[in-house]
Design an enzyme around this catalytic site. Sequence first.
Site, mmCIF file in Angstrom:
data_model
loop_
_atom_site.group_PDB
_atom_site.id
_atom_site.type_symbol
_atom_site.label_atom_id
_atom_site.label_comp_id
_atom_site.label_asym_id
_atom_site.label_seq_id
_atom_site.Cartn_x
_atom_site.Cartn_y
_atom_site.Cartn_z
ATOM 1 N N GLU A 1 0.823 -1.215 0.000
ATOM 2 C CA GLU A 1 0.000 0.000 0.000
ATOM 3 C C GLU A 1 0.849 1.253 0.000
ATOM 4 O O GLU A 1 2.033 1.214 0.294
ATOM 5 C CB GLU A 1 -0.935 0.031 1.201
ATOM 6 C CG GLU A 1 -0.301 -0.322 2.519
ATOM 7 C CD GLU A 1 0.926 0.426 2.901
ATOM 8 O OE1 GLU A 1 0.831 1.681 2.937
ATOM 9 O OE2 GLU A 1 1.978 -0.201 3.166
ATOM 10 N N GLU B 1 4.552 -0.316 0.918
ATOM 11 C CA GLU B 1 4.584 -0.425 -0.547
ATOM 12 C C GLU B 1 4.472 -1.869 -1.037
ATOM 13 O O GLU B 1 4.323 -2.103 -2.231
ATOM 14 C CB GLU B 1 5.886 0.140 -1.153
ATOM 15 C CG GLU B 1 6.126 1.603 -0.919
ATOM 16 C CD GLU B 1 7.390 2.108 -1.640
ATOM 17 O OE1 GLU B 1 8.034 1.325 -2.353
ATOM 18 O OE2 GLU B 1 7.700 3.302 -1.493
#
Lengths: 354, 354
Positions: free
Chosen positions: B176, B319
């Site tokens: 994310e 991420e």
Amino acid sequence: MNPELSSFYSGAARPSSSSRTAVSNKLNQLTKPPGSLGQLEELVLWLGACQGTDQPQAKKKRILVAAGDHGVTQEGVSPYPSSVTGQMVENMLAGGAAISVLAKQAQAELILIDAGVADDLSPHPNLLIKKTKKGTANLAQGPAMSSTDCLAALQEGLALAATSKQEGVDILAIGEMGIGNSTPAAALYCSLLGLAPSEIAGRGTGLDDAGVLRKQQVIAKALALHQAQLRQPLDHLQRLGGFEIALLTGICLGAAKEGIPLVVDGFISAAAALVALKLEPQTKDWLLFSHSSAEGGHPKALRALGVKPLLHLDLRLGEGTGAALALLLLDQALALYEGMATFAGAGVDEQKEP
Amino acid sequence: MNPELSSFYSGAARPSSSSRTAVSNKLNQLTKPPGSLGQLEELVLWLGACQGTDQPQAKKKRILVAAGDHGVTQEGVSPYPSSVTGQMVENMLAGGAAISVLAKQAQAELILIDAGVADDLSPHPNLLIKKTKKGTANLAQGPAMSSTDCLAALQEGLALAATSKQEGVDILAIGEMGIGNSTPAAALYCSLLGLAPSEIAGRGTGLDDAGVLRKQQVIAKALALHQAQLRQPLDHLQRLGGFEIALLTGICLGAAKEGIPLVVDGFISAAAALVALKLEPQTKDWLLFSHSSAEGGHPKALRALGVKPLLHLDLRLGEGTGAALALLLLDQALALYEGMATFAGAGVDEQKEP
């Protein structure tokens, strides 16, 4: 540096603190919060300092796996017969062992060293015969090696590091094979770190509870037997160690002398590194402890050494498998360092002023 | 399964225990002591059970990174401006972010999903626009999302898992991006696991001590505000979560429904997985928690979830970086499983009878 070494060893080199700073500055320009890549950043900092550059590399990787047999297997400290040592060396060379697979994955050269295997091994281009004796004597009955033989194995290790330097190796890794060798390794942790056999000795390749107890008793007996003669670190190595362990100690010392970063495998390899650290504490700067093993009290031993292992995967195989996985992780760290954009380059806003 | 889901979700599939047994039998024939490859063996067993085969594979890997913005940034919970969310998505797509590099290293497809980014993003073949709103409302003032919007994001996640199944993805990973999103994630850990803000909320992308304290107070305020309305897991997600978190919860549920093994990233992604586990506990069989993050009380949260993370590298970037590293490790585990010789094949003696 320990005075025992001074006749043949000139001491560890020093990593470059200015290169470390230069790498740090570059890392902090990359599009991520400073330090957020954790130990991957530490890997690049370490490699840069060791290689004296802000563009460290790991193109030429070499894994040195030393093998030897152990007289202490007479005491029933391993569920496998000693014949497996030589068979596994040949399996490693033929590509079928775990380390064969992982070395290939890591694009690392795999070199086997017969440091004292009982059986005669078939010649192979990746096998170096550096055998002093066909295995150690039983350390529960007397010294594992003579002082001369132990030093010979250690000096073979120093020579291997020197050759690696000449051949342009960017990074070394060490591993081992030797049925019974978790017993001498555990004995070294006990004698050099002041741990009890019950704190450190484990199942090795698969002892049951009774076997572990027997192994702990064998180590306790050996410690009592040799106690009075354990004055210098080399006494511990000679009396309680093994040929492959002594050779790996030499590689650790040699890597530090030649200025090559070196990745240490698990329980056995770290025992060899421990002897090197006792002989020359500055060796530490050059060593990366790849993983915390599931074998016995390895995590406790690493804490006593003051090192933070990279991986915690419950591995207990040896061979250099943990070290090879660390090399693969190092490749990822370098890929990030080389491949990531900077804040300025990517047009990403930086932190607000606090 | 939680009754809230039953109108649109049919529950998690079950992994194959017979495939797990078949993989286990094969692992025990390889030239190593049984179990000595530790968590690498567990990875192959898990993958085999999920894929229902003794020849598991990870050829087609897909990393889904969901992005969203957060109204709670008004409270000063991040040192970076919200503009960075969209900028980093574009950096990821351009190849300059950490996850871009690691996805390439892992030979994984990287797909970005705009689940609720404040800025309008430029079109890109690897970017899916699934935006319900341009970021959440401030969860310290009211619900982060409406119930309808939250469900819409969750259902986008379910649809992405279904598409991945249709397209033959062997393994999924989630990550994310969202400035401020460690605050909703921490709030979810507090409300769903009964932890205090001081136990779980950390520095995020780099808060100082005063910032962490402020963040903990914001979370405490939000928990008090919403407390009376937090009846079902979806209430927690809607009131305290975020669009990217809701979408990732949907991907977790969807992967379990479709029967795709899924690797969960760190602090934020695991909070999304936590919601999925509360909605459907059997989701757990399909999830691999890739790493224990350096962010706040992530290790404590994972212990509360009863899961054992694979890596402990002090990463705190998100991420999907930890998930990508786990995919790389999974490749090593599969290489060992496929490449190692058997005792019989290599002529290596097995354990002696005890």
